[in-house]
Design a protein around this motif. Structure first.
Motif, PDB file in Angstrom:
ATOM      1  N   PHE A  46       0.834  -1.211   0.000  1.00 43.58           N
ATOM      2  CA  PHE A  46       0.000   0.000   0.000  1.00 43.58           C
ATOM      3  C   PHE A  46       0.869   1.261   0.000  1.00 43.58           C
ATOM      4  O   PHE A  46       0.578   2.228  -0.694  1.00 43.58           O
ATOM      5  CB  PHE A  46      -0.916   0.022   1.230  1.00 43.58           C
ATOM      6  N   ASN A  47       1.932   1.233   0.805  1.00 48.41           N
ATOM      7  CA  ASN A  47       2.813   2.404   0.884  1.00 48.41           C
ATOM      8  C   ASN A  47       3.547   2.646  -0.428  1.00 48.41           C
ATOM      9  O   ASN A  47       3.842   3.799  -0.770  1.00 48.41           O
ATOM     10  CB  ASN A  47       3.802   2.244   2.040  1.00 48.41           C
ATOM     11  N   LEU A  48       3.811   1.597  -1.170  1.00 51.74           N
ATOM     12  CA  LEU A  48       4.425   1.746  -2.495  1.00 51.74           C
ATOM     13  C   LEU A  48       3.411   2.310  -3.488  1.00 51.74           C
ATOM     14  O   LEU A  48       3.704   3.251  -4.231  1.00 51.74           O
ATOM     15  CB  LEU A  48       4.947   0.390  -2.993  1.00 51.74           C
ATOM     16  N   ILE A  49       2.207   1.739  -3.473  1.00 53.54           N
ATOM     17  CA  ILE A  49       1.184   2.162  -4.434  1.00 53.54           C
ATOM     18  C   ILE A  49       0.808   3.624  -4.208  1.00 53.54           C
ATOM     19  O   ILE A  49       0.592   4.373  -5.157  1.00 53.54           O
ATOM     20  CB  ILE A  49      -0.073   1.257  -4.331  1.00 53.54           C
ATOM     21  N   THR A  50       0.744   4.050  -2.937  1.00 50.46           N
ATOM     22  CA  THR A  50       0.286   5.406  -2.632  1.00 50.46           C
ATOM     23  C   THR A  50       1.427   6.415  -2.525  1.00 50.46           C
ATOM     24  O   THR A  50       1.221   7.556  -2.092  1.00 50.46           O
ATOM     25  CB  THR A  50      -0.553   5.431  -1.334  1.00 50.46           C
ATOM     26  N   GLY A  51       2.641   6.006  -2.898  1.00 51.44           N
ATOM     27  CA  GLY A  51       3.734   6.964  -3.024  1.00 51.44           C
ATOM     28  C   GLY A  51       4.447   7.314  -1.729  1.00 51.44           C
ATOM     29  O   GLY A  51       5.245   8.249  -1.697  1.00 51.44           O
ATOM     30  N   ILE A  52       4.155   6.581  -0.660  1.00 56.74           N
ATOM     31  CA  ILE A  52       4.835   6.858   0.610  1.00 56.74           C
ATOM     32  C   ILE A  52       6.248   6.266   0.568  1.00 56.74           C
ATOM     33  O   ILE A  52       7.195   6.877   1.053  1.00 56.74           O
ATOM     34  CB  ILE A  52       3.997   6.317   1.789  1.00 56.74           C
ATOM     35  N   TYR A  53       6.378   5.084  -0.034  1.00 60.09           N
ATOM     36  CA  TYR A  53       7.693   4.472  -0.259  1.00 60.09           C
ATOM     37  C   TYR A  53       8.032   4.510  -1.746  1.00 60.09           C
ATOM     38  O   TYR A  53       7.139   4.438  -2.601  1.00 60.09           O
ATOM     39  CB  TYR A  53       7.700   3.003   0.166  1.00 60.09           C
ATOM     40  N   THR A  54       9.328   4.582  -2.035  1.00 54.80           N
ATOM     41  CA  THR A  54       9.822   4.451  -3.407  1.00 54.80           C
ATOM     42  C   THR A  54      10.242   2.996  -3.607  1.00 54.80           C
ATOM     43  O   THR A  54      10.961   2.445  -2.778  1.00 54.80           O
ATOM     44  CB  THR A  54      11.047   5.360  -3.614  1.00 54.80           C
ATOM     45  N   PRO A  55       9.808   2.363  -4.693  1.00 50.51           N
ATOM     46  CA  PRO A  55      10.182   0.961  -4.905  1.00 50.51           C
ATOM     47  C   PRO A  55      11.688   0.786  -5.108  1.00 50.51           C
ATOM     48  O   PRO A  55      12.356   1.696  -5.623  1.00 50.51           O
ATOM     49  CB  PRO A  55       9.440   0.566  -6.194  1.00 50.51           C
ATOM     50  N   SER A  56      12.208  -0.378  -4.712  1.00 51.45           N
ATOM     51  CA  SER A  56      13.598  -0.727  -5.036  1.00 51.45           C
ATOM     52  C   SER A  56      13.697  -1.019  -6.525  1.00 51.45           C
ATOM     53  O   SER A  56      14.692  -0.700  -7.173  1.00 51.45           O
ATOM     54  CB  SER A  56      14.051  -1.950  -4.236  1.00 51.45           C
TER      55      SER A  56
END
Ligand code: ADP
Ligand code: MG
Length: 253
Positions: A46-56
Motif C-alpha cells: 500500500f505504501n508503495l502504491i500510494t507513493g509513501i515508499y519508493t520501490p527498489s
C-alpha cells in the motif's frame, strides 16, 4: 483498461525483502483483496502504491499512466485515496472537520479570495460541509455528524476514516485492515459500507484479516507470503489453495 497494474515490484529494507518481484492487476469496478500473514508485505505494498515508499525496482501504473515516482498528494489528485492500518484521526477536531480534511484537495483555496472571504468561497465551503456530512451518513455515522472525534467509539472512527478517504472523490480506494479490532457486528457494518462504496463504482483494494469478510465480498483475492505472490484468483480458488491454507496455519501455530 486495468485500473491499477503492479509490474515486477520490489521493496527491500536492509536485507528484508518486504515485497519481492510482485505483479498483478486490478480491474475497475471490483473489490480486490490482498491477504497474507503478518509481515507478508501488505502495508508495504500500500505504501508503495500510494507513493509513501519508493520501490527498489518495478513499476506501478494507474489508469495506464506510470505513477512509480509520484508523491502521495499527486496520487490523491489523480484519484487514489486510502485509509491506514492504525487510526489517523485528528482527535482535537470535530468528526465533520476530519472528513473535511479529505475534501480539502478539491476546495478552491486561492489566497486572495479566501483572505476576503468572497461569497464564492463561502458557498463552496458550505457545499463541501454538506457533502461531507452526507458522506458520514453514507458510512452509517448519522448520529455523529455533530460530534467531536474524541467522543466517538473506535468502531465509528474506523468508518470516519473511510468517509474521509471518500471525501477526496477517489476512483481507487485502498483500505488497510478496516475491520481490525472490531467485533462481529461492527465488522458486518464495515462489510456493508465497503459493498456500498463498490456499488458507487469506486474500485476497492482491501487488506483484511477477517477471512469471512474477505471471502464474502471479494471479486478477486491476491495472497502474499514473504512479499511474494502465493496465489490469486476468485475466493473459491484461493480458499482451496493448499499453500494459502498452509501459510495461514503456519502463521497461527
Ligand atoms: N519502514 C520499514 N523499515 C524496515 N522494515 C520494514 C518497514 N516497513 C515494513 N518493514 C518490514 O517489511 C515486512 C513487511 O511488513 P508489512 O508490509 O508491514 O507487512 P503486513 O502489512 O503484511 O503485516 C516486515 O518484515 C516488516 O518488518
Ligand atoms: Mg499491515
Amino acid at each position: 483498461m486495468t485500473l491499477l497494474r503492479v509490474d515486477g515490484l520490489s521493496k527491500e529494507f536492509g536485507g528484508v525483502h518486504a515485497v519481492e518481484n510482485l505483479s498483478f492487476a486490478v480491474n475497475p469496478g471490483t473489490i480486490h483483496s490482498i491477504i497474507g500473514p503478518n509481515g507478508a508485505g501488505k502495508t508495504t505494498l500500500f505504501n508503495l502504491i500510494t507513493g509513501i515508499y519508493t520501490p527498489s525496482s518495478g513499476r506501478i501504473l494507474f489508469e495506464d499512466r506510470d505513477i512509480t515516482a509520484k508523491r502521495p498528494f499527486e496520487l490523491a489528485r489523480l484519484g487514489m485515496s486510502r485509509t491506514f492500518q492504525n487510526l489517523q484521526v485528528f482527535f482535537n477536531m470535530s468528526a465533520l472537520d476530519n472528513v473535511m480534511v479529505g475534501r480539502h484537495l478539491h476546495l478552491d483555496r486561492r489566497f486572495i479570495p479566501s483572505l476576503f472571504r468572497l461569497p464564492s468561497i463561502v458557498r463552496a465551503d458550505a457545499r463541501a460541509r454538506a457533502d461531507c456530512a452526507e458522506l458520514m451518513r453514507f458510512v452509517g455515522l448519522d448520529r455523529y455528524v455533530g460530534a467531536e472525534a474524541a467522543q466517538m467509539p473506535y468502531g465509528a472512527l474506523k468508518r470516519l476514516e473511510i468517509a474521509r478517504a471518500l471525501a477526496a472523490k477517489p476512483r481507487l480506494l485502498l483500505l488497510d485492515e478496516p475491520a481490525a479490532g472490531l467485533n462481529a457486528t461492527e465488522s458486518r457494518e464495515i462489510d456493508e459500507v465497503i459493498k456500498k462504496v463498490a456499488a458507487t463504482g469506486v474500485t476497492v483494494v482491501l487488506v483484511e484479516h477477517d477471512m469471512k469478510m474477505v471471502m464474502g465480498i471479494s471479486d478477486h483475492i491476491l495472497a502474499l507470503d514473504y512479499g511474494r505472490k502465493l496465489a490469486e484468483g476468485t475466493p473459491a480458488e484461493v480458499g482451496a489453495n493448499a499453500e494459502v491454507v498452509a501459510a495461514y496455519l503456519g502463521a497461527e501455530a
